[in-house]
Design an enzyme around this catalytic site. Structure first.
Site, short mmCIF file in Angstrom:
data_model
loop_
_atom_site.label_atom_id
_atom_site.label_comp_id
_atom_site.label_asym_id
_atom_site.label_seq_id
_atom_site.Cartn_x
_atom_site.Cartn_y
_atom_site.Cartn_z
N HIS A 183 -12.43 3.38 1.02
CA HIS A 183 -13.35 4.75 2.30
C HIS A 183 -13.28 4.03 3.20
O HIS A 183 -13.09 2.84 3.69
CB HIS A 183 -14.66 3.49 1.44
CG HIS A 183 -15.30 4.06 0.66
ND1 HIS A 183 -16.91 4.35 -0.25
CD2 HIS A 183 -15.12 5.82 -0.44
CE1 HIS A 183 -17.03 4.48 -1.18
NE2 HIS A 183 -16.09 5.51 -1.21
N HIS A 236 -0.96 0.13 4.21
CA HIS A 236 -1.02 1.62 4.19
C HIS A 236 0.34 2.09 4.18
O HIS A 236 1.21 1.68 4.61
CB HIS A 236 -1.47 2.19 5.88
CG HIS A 236 -1.76 3.48 6.32
ND1 HIS A 236 -2.14 4.23 5.45
CD2 HIS A 236 -0.70 4.60 7.28
CE1 HIS A 236 -1.84 5.41 5.53
NE2 HIS A 236 -0.95 5.66 6.41
C1 GRF Z 1 -1.21 2.01 -2.22
O1 GRF Z 1 -0.24 2.99 -2.25
C2 GRF Z 1 -2.22 1.21 -1.14
O2 GRF Z 1 -1.10 1.31 0.10
C3 GRF Z 1 -3.51 3.39 -0.53
O3 GRF Z 1 -3.77 3.50 -1.73
C4 GRF Z 1 -2.05 2.89 -2.82
C5 GRF Z 1 -2.99 1.78 -3.75
O4 GRF Z 1 -2.40 1.84 -4.90
N1 GRF Z 1 -3.92 3.00 0.68
P1 GRF Z 1 -3.00 0.99 -6.00
O5 GRF Z 1 -4.26 1.12 -6.60
O6 GRF Z 1 -2.41 -0.66 -6.01
O7 GRF Z 1 -1.66 0.68 -7.13
#
Ligand code: GRF
Length: 203
Positions: free
Chosen positions: A100, A118
């Protein structure tokens, strides 16, 4: 007194797991995860938190929208629930796969305390599906590498001052799954490093 981290998730929670492991193993020895907030009821990260005896709350945007309330109402509620559940201000709020966009209603309550992970380099592939989009861009000859960054959160999506960044190689023979795996491996390291560094700074 250990510093208090709040982690916001929406899904798998593998980055949450990296932070759980780092705080439990004393790789990060001056902090603990005090609360995990999910905006999805079935996020696997909730199970990871429960297994580590970390309190959790689930706050879905849908219930707010169904009640005719706004995004800002939701953000305000998330803010209040975090402070209520913790009984104090957190030292750091980590968005680890939180799907979000947070408005100033939330961000202004926690200045310089909200960071995001990110899976792309700054100004490349902002928003969702960043890994897939990088993979396609590589196949089209538009980029030769991608990366991962941890940055302070501002209202603009995936912008904000970069705290830590690491480039990630894309190989010609990579499948999307190969690239995803490599990126997630880097994320788990860089997120722990960023949190450790931020919490060891004197404030
Ligand atoms: C990760 O790739 C993060 O960079 C992105 O969402 C993903 C989350 O992965 N914003 P997880 O839930 O921590 O396995």
């Amino acid at each position: 007194m250990k510093k208090k981290i709040v982690v916001l998730i929406s899904g798998n929670g593998s980055n949450l797991q990296a932070l759980i492991d780092a705080t439990k193993s004393n790789t990060i020895d001056n902090a603990e995860i005090s609360l995990v907030v999910s905006n999805r009821k079935n996020a696997y990260g909730l199970e990871r938190a429960q297994q580590a005896n970390i309190p959790t709350i689930t706050l879905t945007l849908k219930s707010f929208k169904d009640a005719g309330k706004t995004r800002e109402d939701y953000d305000k509620h998330v803010t209040q629930e975090i402070v209520k559940k913790m009984g104090q201000q957190p030292d750091l709020i980590v968005l680890a796969g939180w799907m979000h966009i947070l408005s100033p209603v939330f961000l202004d309550q926690f200045p310089r305390k909200v960071i995001n992970l990110h899976p792309a380099l700054l100004n490349q592939f902002d928003g969702a599906h960043a890994i897939e989009r990088a993979f396609e861009a590589f196949k089209n000859g538009e980029i030769t590498k991608t990366g991962v960054m941890v940055h302070y959160v501002i209202p603009a999506v995936d912008k904000g001052e970069v705290i830590k960044v690491k480039e990630v190689e894309i190989k010609t023979e990579d499948s999307l799954e190969d690239l995803e795996k490599r990126i997630h491996g880097v994320e788990h390291v860089i997120l722990v490093e960023a949190v450790k560094e931020l919490l060891s700074r004197n404030k």
